[in-house]
Design a protein around this motif. Sequence first.
Motif, PDB file in Angstrom:
ATOM      1  N   PHE A 168       0.830  -1.208   0.000  1.00  0.00           N
ATOM      2  CA  PHE A 168       0.000   0.000   0.000  1.00  0.00           C
ATOM      3  C   PHE A 168       0.867   1.262   0.000  1.00  0.00           C
ATOM      4  N   GLU A 169       1.927   1.253   0.796  1.00  0.00           N
ATOM      5  CA  GLU A 169       2.808   2.419   0.869  1.00  0.00           C
ATOM      6  C   GLU A 169       3.533   2.667  -0.449  1.00  0.00           C
ATOM      7  N   LYS A 170       3.864   1.589  -1.162  1.00  0.00           N
ATOM      8  CA  LYS A 170       4.601   1.724  -2.416  1.00  0.00           C
ATOM      9  C   LYS A 170       3.699   2.078  -3.593  1.00  0.00           C
ATOM     10  N   THR A 171       2.461   1.583  -3.572  1.00  0.00           N
ATOM     11  CA  THR A 171       1.589   1.739  -4.743  1.00  0.00           C
ATOM     12  C   THR A 171       0.436   2.711  -4.525  1.00  0.00           C
ATOM     13  N   GLY A 172       0.051   2.917  -3.257  1.00  0.00           N
ATOM     14  CA  GLY A 172      -1.107   3.751  -2.971  1.00  0.00           C
ATOM     15  C   GLY A 172      -2.429   3.073  -3.277  1.00  0.00           C
ATOM     16  N   TRP A 173      -2.383   1.779  -3.570  1.00  0.00           N
ATOM     17  CA  TRP A 173      -3.598   1.054  -3.936  1.00  0.00           C
ATOM     18  C   TRP A 173      -4.126   0.285  -2.730  1.00  0.00           C
ATOM     19  N   GLY A 174      -5.472   0.236  -2.614  1.00  0.00           N
ATOM     20  CA  GLY A 174      -6.075  -0.549  -1.551  1.00  0.00           C
ATOM     21  C   GLY A 174      -6.288   0.259  -0.294  1.00  0.00           C
ATOM     22  N   SER A 175      -6.296  -0.428   0.839  1.00  0.00           N
ATOM     23  CA  SER A 175      -6.516   0.247   2.120  1.00  0.00           C
ATOM     24  C   SER A 175      -5.888  -0.573   3.242  1.00  0.00           C
ATOM     25  N   ALA A 176      -4.702  -0.149   3.673  1.00  0.00           N
ATOM     26  CA  ALA A 176      -4.054  -0.828   4.797  1.00  0.00           C
ATOM     27  C   ALA A 176      -4.878  -0.655   6.069  1.00  0.00           C
ATOM     28  N   ASP A 177      -5.530   0.502   6.210  1.00  0.00           N
ATOM     29  CA  ASP A 177      -6.344   0.751   7.407  1.00  0.00           C
ATOM     30  C   ASP A 177      -7.503  -0.236   7.496  1.00  0.00           C
ATOM     31  N   TYR A 178      -8.119  -0.539   6.354  1.00  0.00           N
ATOM     32  CA  TYR A 178      -9.266  -1.463   6.361  1.00  0.00           C
ATOM     33  C   TYR A 178      -8.814  -2.862   6.788  1.00  0.00           C
ATOM     34  N   LEU A 179      -7.671  -3.297   6.280  1.00  0.00           N
ATOM     35  CA  LEU A 179      -7.157  -4.598   6.699  1.00  0.00           C
ATOM     36  C   LEU A 179      -6.838  -4.595   8.189  1.00  0.00           C
ATOM     37  N   ARG A 180      -6.205  -3.507   8.651  1.00  0.00           N
ATOM     38  CA  ARG A 180      -5.832  -3.425  10.063  1.00  0.00           C
ATOM     39  C   ARG A 180      -7.065  -3.457  10.964  1.00  0.00           C
ATOM     40  N   GLU A 181      -8.070  -2.682  10.608  1.00  0.00           N
ATOM     41  CA  GLU A 181      -9.301  -2.645  11.404  1.00  0.00           C
ATOM     42  C   GLU A 181      -9.986  -4.010  11.434  1.00  0.00           C
ATOM     43  N   THR A 182      -9.990  -4.686  10.296  1.00  0.00           N
ATOM     44  CA  THR A 182     -10.643  -6.002  10.236  1.00  0.00           C
ATOM     45  C   THR A 182      -9.868  -7.023  11.059  1.00  0.00           C
ATOM     46  N   LEU A 183      -8.556  -7.003  10.930  1.00  0.00           N
ATOM     47  CA  LEU A 183      -7.734  -7.901  11.748  1.00  0.00           C
ATOM     48  C   LEU A 183      -7.975  -7.664  13.233  1.00  0.00           C
ATOM     49  N   ASP A 184      -7.969  -6.398  13.640  1.00  0.00           N
ATOM     50  CA  ASP A 184      -8.170  -6.080  15.055  1.00  0.00           C
ATOM     51  C   ASP A 184      -9.534  -6.565  15.545  1.00  0.00           C
ATOM     52  N   HIS A 185     -10.539  -6.434  14.701  1.00  0.00           N
ATOM     53  CA  HIS A 185     -11.880  -6.885  15.088  1.00  0.00           C
ATOM     54  C   HIS A 185     -11.928  -8.403  15.257  1.00  0.00           C
ATOM     55  N   LEU A 186     -11.233  -9.109  14.376  1.00  0.00           N
ATOM     56  CA  LEU A 186     -11.208 -10.570  14.488  1.00  0.00           C
ATOM     57  C   LEU A 186     -10.467 -11.012  15.751  1.00  0.00           C
ATOM     58  N   TRP A 187      -9.361 -10.342  16.062  1.00  0.00           N
ATOM     59  CA  TRP A 187      -8.639 -10.673  17.302  1.00  0.00           C
ATOM     60  C   TRP A 187      -9.527 -10.434  18.521  1.00  0.00           C
ATOM     61  N   GLU A 188     -10.238  -9.314  18.522  1.00  0.00           N
ATOM     62  CA  GLU A 188     -11.111  -9.009  19.658  1.00  0.00           C
ATOM     63  C   GLU A 188     -12.259 -10.015  19.764  1.00  0.00           C
ATOM     64  N   SER A 189     -12.766 -10.446  18.618  1.00  0.00           N
ATOM     65  CA  SER A 189     -13.826 -11.463  18.632  1.00  0.00           C
ATOM     66  C   SER A 189     -13.313 -12.759  19.246  1.00  0.00           C
ATOM     67  N   ALA A 190     -12.080 -13.139  18.874  1.00  0.00           N
ATOM     68  CA  ALA A 190     -11.489 -14.362  19.437  1.00  0.00           C
ATOM     69  C   ALA A 190     -11.283 -14.206  20.934  1.00  0.00           C
ATOM     70  N   LEU A 191     -10.840 -13.034  21.362  1.00  0.00           N
ATOM     71  CA  LEU A 191     -10.598 -12.797  22.784  1.00  0.00           C
ATOM     72  C   LEU A 191     -11.889 -12.904  23.584  1.00  0.00           C
ATOM     73  N   ARG A 192     -12.984 -12.459  22.999  1.00  0.00           N
ATOM     74  CA  ARG A 192     -14.289 -12.528  23.680  1.00  0.00           C
ATOM     75  C   ARG A 192     -14.965 -13.887  23.509  1.00  0.00           C
ATOM     76  N   GLY A 193     -14.356 -14.735  22.685  1.00  0.00           N
ATOM     77  CA  GLY A 193     -14.950 -16.052  22.459  1.00  0.00           C
ATOM     78  C   GLY A 193     -16.174 -16.008  21.568  1.00  0.00           C
ATOM     79  N   GLN A 194     -16.238 -14.985  20.706  1.00  0.00           N
ATOM     80  CA  GLN A 194     -17.411 -14.806  19.846  1.00  0.00           C
ATOM     81  C   GLN A 194     -17.113 -15.299  18.438  1.00  0.00           C
ATOM     82  N   ILE A 195     -18.069 -15.988  17.883  1.00  0.00           N
ATOM     83  CA  ILE A 195     -17.953 -16.472  16.513  1.00  0.00           C
ATOM     84  C   ILE A 195     -19.352 -16.535  15.901  1.00  0.00           C
TER      85      ILE A 195
END
Length: 205
Positions: free
Chosen positions: A40-67
């Motif tokens: 993303f930094e080299k090309t400006g394409w996509g959204s690193a923030d969107y991936l980061r936010e989604t990853l963080d949400h999945l980690w939090e879901s796992a921590l809460r035991g939610q699926i």
Amino acid sequence: MVKFDRQLLKDRLEGVSPLSRLLFAVAVAERLYPAYKLFFEKTGWGSADYLRETLDHLWESALRGQIGSEEPFVSDYESLFLGEGAKWSPLNPLSENAVVALTCACQCQQSGDAENAAWAAAQGYEAVDYLAHTLGKIDFNAPAAEARILQTEYVQAELQQQLRDITELEKVGRDGSGIESIVETFRNRAASEGLTLIPVVTALC
């Protein structure tokens, strides 16, 4: 020397809980995130923030035991692929591996299916396989090409990390200690391991 065996991984993932499968898949996606961020930094394409936010949400879901919830990323991920006419970058394949791995993790969050977790693992392997093949200028048709790729240190690292993760998840299942007890360990470790690959990825640029 460890070889990638998606079917074997899938069989082992069938033996752990849906939440463990999510944790396995999101760890693979986390290790690929730094490569996507560099893309993303080299090309400006996509959204690193969107991936980061989604990853963080999945980690939090796992921590809460939610699926069982549906992640918006599953509907949006195709928009993150390079469109026709976009400038080619040697980082492009890695960006696709990262996006697909995260999509698989999101699908795993929704269904708890071992198949999705195994496909996430395949993306992790394909990423390091691509790096070894490209940087080593290895002809796939040459004798012992597969062995040369598998002998590459970072290829072995990813494969061993996958086996380590599933082994630890199996142990948690046997001990009955609860998946929540190891989420932060998986999260911090996967983030650290993803960063170790950046010098290799940078060599593509």
